[in-house]
Design a protein around this motif. Structure first.
Motif, PDB file in Angstrom:
ATOM      1  N   GLY A   1      40.188 -26.719 -36.856  1.00 32.74           N
ATOM      2  CA  GLY A   1      40.773 -26.723 -35.519  1.00 32.74           C
ATOM      3  C   GLY A   1      39.799 -27.248 -34.483  1.00 32.74           C
ATOM      4  N   LEU A   2      38.547 -26.812 -34.575  1.00 37.78           N
ATOM      5  CA  LEU A   2      37.520 -27.298 -33.660  1.00 37.78           C
ATOM      6  C   LEU A   2      37.283 -28.785 -33.876  1.00 37.78           C
ATOM      7  CD1 LEU A   2      35.297 -26.798 -31.548  1.00 37.78           C
ATOM      8  CD2 LEU A   2      33.767 -26.197 -33.453  1.00 37.78           C
ATOM      9  N   ALA A   3      37.226 -29.209 -35.141  1.00 44.25           N
ATOM     10  CA  ALA A   3      37.002 -30.618 -35.448  1.00 44.25           C
ATOM     11  C   ALA A   3      38.118 -31.494 -34.878  1.00 44.25           C
ATOM     12  CB  ALA A   3      36.891 -30.816 -36.960  1.00 44.25           C
ATOM     13  N   GLU A   4      39.361 -31.012 -34.963  1.00 47.43           N
ATOM     14  CA  GLU A   4      40.480 -31.786 -34.431  1.00 47.43           C
ATOM     15  C   GLU A   4      40.409 -31.867 -32.901  1.00 47.43           C
ATOM     16  OE1 GLU A   4      43.920 -33.961 -33.804  1.00 47.43           O
ATOM     17  OE2 GLU A   4      42.606 -33.742 -35.545  1.00 47.43           O
ATOM     18  N   ALA A   5      40.055 -30.766 -32.254  1.00 46.59           N
ATOM     19  CA  ALA A   5      39.920 -30.775 -30.793  1.00 46.59           C
ATOM     20  C   ALA A   5      38.787 -31.698 -30.356  1.00 46.59           C
ATOM     21  CB  ALA A   5      39.678 -29.357 -30.284  1.00 46.59           C
ATOM     22  N   TYR A   6      37.725 -31.728 -31.136  1.00 47.23           N
ATOM     23  CA  TYR A   6      36.586 -32.599 -30.832  1.00 47.23           C
ATOM     24  C   TYR A   6      36.963 -34.061 -31.034  1.00 47.23           C
ATOM     25  CZ  TYR A   6      31.524 -33.649 -30.610  1.00 47.23           C
ATOM     26  OH  TYR A   6      30.283 -34.108 -30.256  1.00 47.23           O
TER      27      TYR A   6
ATOM     28  N   GLY B   1      27.509 -39.049 -27.460  1.00 44.54           N
ATOM     29  CA  GLY B   1      27.165 -37.668 -27.760  1.00 44.54           C
ATOM     30  C   GLY B   1      27.320 -37.262 -29.212  1.00 44.54           C
ATOM     31  N   GLY B   2      27.637 -38.234 -30.094  1.00 48.41           N
ATOM     32  CA  GLY B   2      27.859 -37.895 -31.494  1.00 48.41           C
ATOM     33  C   GLY B   2      29.317 -37.759 -31.874  1.00 48.41           C
ATOM     34  N   MET B   3      30.207 -37.751 -30.881  1.00 50.52           N
ATOM     35  CA  MET B   3      31.639 -37.641 -31.187  1.00 50.52           C
ATOM     36  C   MET B   3      32.076 -38.806 -32.072  1.00 50.52           C
ATOM     37  SD  MET B   3      33.306 -36.435 -27.532  1.00 50.52           S
ATOM     38  CE  MET B   3      32.508 -37.670 -26.502  1.00 50.52           C
ATOM     39  N   PRO B   4      33.024 -38.583 -33.001  1.00 49.72           N
ATOM     40  CA  PRO B   4      33.769 -37.340 -33.215  1.00 49.72           C
ATOM     41  C   PRO B   4      33.243 -36.467 -34.345  1.00 49.72           C
ATOM     42  CG  PRO B   4      34.862 -39.093 -34.372  1.00 49.72           C
ATOM     43  CD  PRO B   4      33.646 -39.713 -33.719  1.00 49.72           C
TER      44      PRO B   4
END
Length: 223
Positions: free
Chosen positions: A90-95, A127-130
């Protein structure tokens, strides 16, 4: 913020130069402001006046916030967040959505500045995203500019620096020099790459990285 609040004034540019300790360049908007009105985030053109692509659209400038975020980085928070991304879908998808929002915002900034798309950094946010976290300053700058709910890790970092900075009060007094002339010489490494061709730029990036393949997102720390 509305258009009037986003538009940088000569005083804003002077303040940004004092905050950073060097003359600012290619600032097209103010991404976020202190409650007193001073800039917190500089919104930077996706291509600098020198022609160099610049992926870091939202650049954190306020010394108090910058120092607070540096404390988190020194404490290993980036490694912790990156590990959580691998475990929390979930966090990975939001990121990932934050990454896409960053790209869209950068395209919109480029359009408003009359620059348009910059193909050299297409698909590269900051910033490293995603997939990882490599610069909390970028994520915090994004959260301040975009507002809460867009970048989950930037929002979290803002919560974690509340001991040193909160958005509801001013921390500007005495933080940067307001006397005399603003900085007029730029000693950052970008000045050493202006006017170079692509092959020369690639060679310099490779030298900085110990011979590894150049990554355009590494330019984010050289504003």
């Amino acid at each position: 913020m509305d258009n009037a609040q986003r538009t940088p004034t000569p005083q804003d540019l002077d303040t940004l130069s004092r905050q950073l300790g060097r003359p600012v360049r290619d600032v097209v908007e103010i991404g976020a402001r202190c409650v007193c009105g001073n800039p917190l985030v500089a919104t930077t053109a996706p291509r600098l006046g020198s022609g160099i692509p610049f992926p870091t659209t939202f650049y954190l400038t306020h010394p108090v916030i910058t120092a607070a975020v540096s404390r988190l980085e020194a404490a290993g928070v980036m490694t912790e967040m990156t590990e959580r991304l691998s475990r929390d879908s979930g966090l990975a998808e939001a990121y990932r959505r934050a990454h896409e929002a960053y790209l869209q915002a950068r395209n919109e900034v480029g359009a408003r500045a009359g620059i348009g798309e910059v193909p050299e950094i297409a698909g590269v946010s900051a910033g490293g995203m995603p997939g990882r976290v490599k610069c909390l300053h970028v994520l915090v700058g994004h959260s301040l500019a975009a507002g809460p709910g867009v970048n989950p890790l930037g929002d979290e970092a803002l919560e974690r620096i509340a001991e040193w900075w909160t958005p509801d009060r001013c921390y500007c007094e005495g933080v940067w020099d307001v006397q005399g002339q603003a900085p007029s010489r730029d000693l950052s490494r970008h000045t050493r790459t202006q006017g170079l061709g692509e092959a020369e730029l690639a060679a310099k990036r490779a030298a900085r990285q110990g011979g590894h393949e150049a990554d355009p997102a590494r330019e984010e720390d050289s504003k």
